[in-house]
Scaffold this active site. Structure first.
Site, PDB file in Angstrom:
ATOM      1  N   ASP A 115       5.229   5.400   0.447  1.00  0.00           N
ATOM      2  CA  ASP A 115       6.204   5.267  -0.636  1.00  0.00           C
ATOM      3  C   ASP A 115       6.580   6.600  -1.258  1.00  0.00           C
ATOM      4  O   ASP A 115       7.275   6.629  -2.272  1.00  0.00           O
ATOM      5  CB  ASP A 115       5.676   4.323  -1.719  1.00  0.00           C
ATOM      6  CG  ASP A 115       4.297   4.708  -2.227  1.00  0.00           C
ATOM      7  OD1 ASP A 115       3.798   5.769  -1.829  1.00  0.00           O
ATOM      8  OD2 ASP A 115       3.728   3.935  -3.013  1.00  0.00           O
TER       9      ASP A 115
ATOM     10  N   TYR B 202      -1.364  11.538   4.151  1.00  0.00           N
ATOM     11  CA  TYR B 202       0.041  11.928   4.112  1.00  0.00           C
ATOM     12  C   TYR B 202       0.289  12.690   5.404  1.00  0.00           C
ATOM     13  O   TYR B 202      -0.260  13.773   5.611  1.00  0.00           O
ATOM     14  CB  TYR B 202       0.329  12.860   2.929  1.00  0.00           C
ATOM     15  CG  TYR B 202       0.504  12.197   1.596  1.00  0.00           C
ATOM     16  CD1 TYR B 202       1.616  11.412   1.325  1.00  0.00           C
ATOM     17  CD2 TYR B 202      -0.424  12.392   0.577  1.00  0.00           C
ATOM     18  CE1 TYR B 202       1.792  10.823   0.083  1.00  0.00           C
ATOM     19  CE2 TYR B 202      -0.262  11.811  -0.673  1.00  0.00           C
ATOM     20  CZ  TYR B 202       0.851  11.027  -0.914  1.00  0.00           C
ATOM     21  OH  TYR B 202       1.028  10.452  -2.147  1.00  0.00           O
TER      22      TYR B 202
ATOM     23  N   HIS C 244       3.792   3.424  -6.215  1.00  0.00           N
ATOM     24  CA  HIS C 244       3.199   4.744  -6.441  1.00  0.00           C
ATOM     25  C   HIS C 244       2.978   5.003  -7.935  1.00  0.00           C
ATOM     26  O   HIS C 244       3.169   6.111  -8.436  1.00  0.00           O
ATOM     27  CB  HIS C 244       4.085   5.856  -5.844  1.00  0.00           C
ATOM     28  CG  HIS C 244       3.314   7.032  -5.319  1.00  0.00           C
ATOM     29  ND1 HIS C 244       2.745   7.051  -4.076  1.00  0.00           N
ATOM     30  CD2 HIS C 244       3.013   8.223  -5.874  1.00  0.00           C
ATOM     31  CE1 HIS C 244       2.149   8.205  -3.866  1.00  0.00           C
ATOM     32  NE2 HIS C 244       2.282   8.935  -4.963  1.00  0.00           N
TER      33      HIS C 244
END
Length: 514
Positions: free
Chosen positions: A273, A244, A383
């Protein structure tokens, strides 16, 4: 000799001017850390003046405390005998079942992971064994859970086409992911906070994957460090690392350098996402039973509020006020990623192949394929239904690619993720062109049901189901699976038709490629 503090003394320090918490029998002054805590100062203040060990321990990798606070923050030992009985709760999880739909009939209770015959059984057993906080975080999904449920049910609408008079004595489930041989065509997707469910954590999942020769993608928000997770891995065992990207890019760059020092990690999985957290109400409803994160919640140790003047803004933020593990984990995650800026930045900071996770439209799959060979693969995923509710299941996106831009399969490896409960689900995805299939919640619940052996049970169940399905289809090797083995007509009717319906699909598609 260091002073020993009592509960009454610690209780006097519960404000932004003086904030103390108890961790592992020691009193810490975390006042100076409030402005830079990834989840905002309010999360720490919720636990100020109390023993936060039970909330802190299963969420934070060992060593996080030392990395986050100066030595001077440790004020001295805490007198545990002064702790009120209501706070003296054990670290062991509770056993309350939260989901009536997953409750086993009383006359045939599941008492051991060895009694579990499928992945739903393992989830049912884990639901009884893990804490309410862990269950809420693992089970939760966006809004009304429509995407989560469709992820599970869409596979049942795809029919298999078995062939007869075929020698089915041999079955080989091995395949390759990004050129690396694996024994199973499914893998562990990046899923955070494994130690919420069992102390073995992500390292325990890695041990099970090593036994079965399976790929594991390590979560950016794992509850153990990447070094701890890959330690003692089996010869030839491979991992991916989920990234991330953080607002403070230097933190992501530093993490990439750490990953480069671990030869077991073969690629970077850039998750796209979830630029912001979805509304996960099961998780948010349990904010007062341990969803608070006292220090830092990510091995990347990202900072959402690096400037003191942002403390008040952070405390009042609706996303933090709503609580929940998921909200806190997203603190510091960058929402400004683009094709033109992010991939060149990655190219400057890692030599590892890139897999893009979270694609939900064929247009993005086509664009991603244009960035080969830097981008080696894509994972179609919503996700786990945890972000935008009513977003399409990965199978819909897979069918979109087959319909509109099948050339993508020749440029990048395509994987799917979300909703897998059976070996038949895995095989159906492979038949439709997926290179491999990811599992997120299943390893977490299996770990909660039986630790490392629970994850081994999960992998063994799914492997056996895949083998049975392949044999009954008359297929010996994974690479032989294809569209002739499935009838997906019922699902194809629900797949996106294209923006240009009514004015000619050809004109729409030409426009989309420009």
């Amino acid at each position: 000799m260091a002073k020993t503090y009592t509960y009454a003394e610690v209780q006097q320090h519960r404000s932004t001017d003086s904030c103390w918490v108890v961790l592992y029998g020691q009193v810490y002054d975390v006042t100076s850390f409030l402005p830079s805590h990834p989840g905002g100062g309010k999360i720490i203040l919720q636990l100020a003046g109390s023993d936060a060990t039970e909330e802190y321990d299963p969420i934070h990798p060992p060593g996080t405390l030392q990395d986050s606070l100066p030595v001077s923050a440790n004020l001295g030992p805490f007198d545990m005998t002064t702790l009120p009985a209501k706070e003296a709760t054990p670290l062991a999880p509770t056993s309350t079942t939260r989901s009536p739909a997953q409750t086993q009939p009383e006359e045939e209770p599941l008492t051991s992971f060895s009694d579990c015959l499928n992945l739903d059984d393992l989830e049912t057993l884990a639901t009884r064994r893990i804490s309410r906080k862990a269950w809420a975080y693992y089970y939760s999904a966006g809004d009304d859970l429509h995407s989560k449920h469709l992820n599970n049910t869409v596979y049942s609408r795809i029919l298999l086409r078995p062939r007869i008079f075929v020698d089915c004595t041999r079955c080989d489930t091995s395949t390759t992911f990004l050129g690396h041989r694996v024994n199973l065509p499914f893998f562990v997707s990046p899923a955070a906070m494994a130690r919420l469910g069992n102390p073995a954590g992500e390292h325990g999942i890695a041990q099970a994957c090593g036994k079965y020769g399976a790929l594991q993608i390590i979560s950016n928000n794992a509850s153990q460090t990447p070094e701890q997770i890959v330690e003692g891995s089996a010869p030839g065992q491979i991992f991916g690392w989920q990234l991330y990207v953080q607002n403070e890019r230097s933190k992501s760059e530093a993490m990439l350098q750490r990953i480069h020092a671990l030869p077991q990690i073969k690629f970077i999985c850039l998750t796209l996402d979830a630029p912001v957290p979805g509304k996960r109400e099961h998780d948010e409803r349990n904010k007062n039973v341990g969803a608070s994160l006292p220090v830092t919640s990510s091995v990347a140790q990202a900072s959402a509020t690096s400037h003191p003047q942002r403390l008040e803004e952070s405390i009042e933020s609706p996303s933090f006020a709503s609580g929940g593990v998921g909200n806190a984990l997203f603190a510091g995650t960058a929402a400004d990623l683009t094709w033109s800026s992010t991939l060149p930045w990655l190219a400057a900071h890692t030599h590892l192949p890139i897999v893009l996770k979270g694609l939900q439209a064929h247009e993005d799959a086509y664009i991603a394929s244009q960035y080969a060979p830097q981008v080696k693969g894509i994972i179609l995923s919503n996700h786990g239904g945890r972000e935008l509710d009513t977003a399409p299941p990965a199978i819909h996106t897979l069918l979109e690619i087959r319909k509109f831009c099948p050339e993508v399969f020749g440029r990048v490896e395509v994987y799917v993720d979300g909703g897998i409960k059976r070996g038949t689900d895995v095989v159906k995805a492979l038949c439709l062109g997926a290179r491999g299939v990811g599992l997120g919640r299943a390893p977490l619940f299996a770990l909660g049901a039986g630790g490392v052996e629970g994850v081994e049970r999960m992998l063994g169940i799914l492997r056996a189901e895949v083998e049975t399905t392949m044999r009954l289809l008359g297929v010996e090797r994974v690479e032989e699976l294809g569209g002739r083995h499935v009838n997906a007509k019922a699902v194809e009717r629900d797949v996106y038709e294209g923006e240009g319906v009514g004015r000619g699909k050809e004109g729409w598609w030409v426009g989309s490629k420009l």
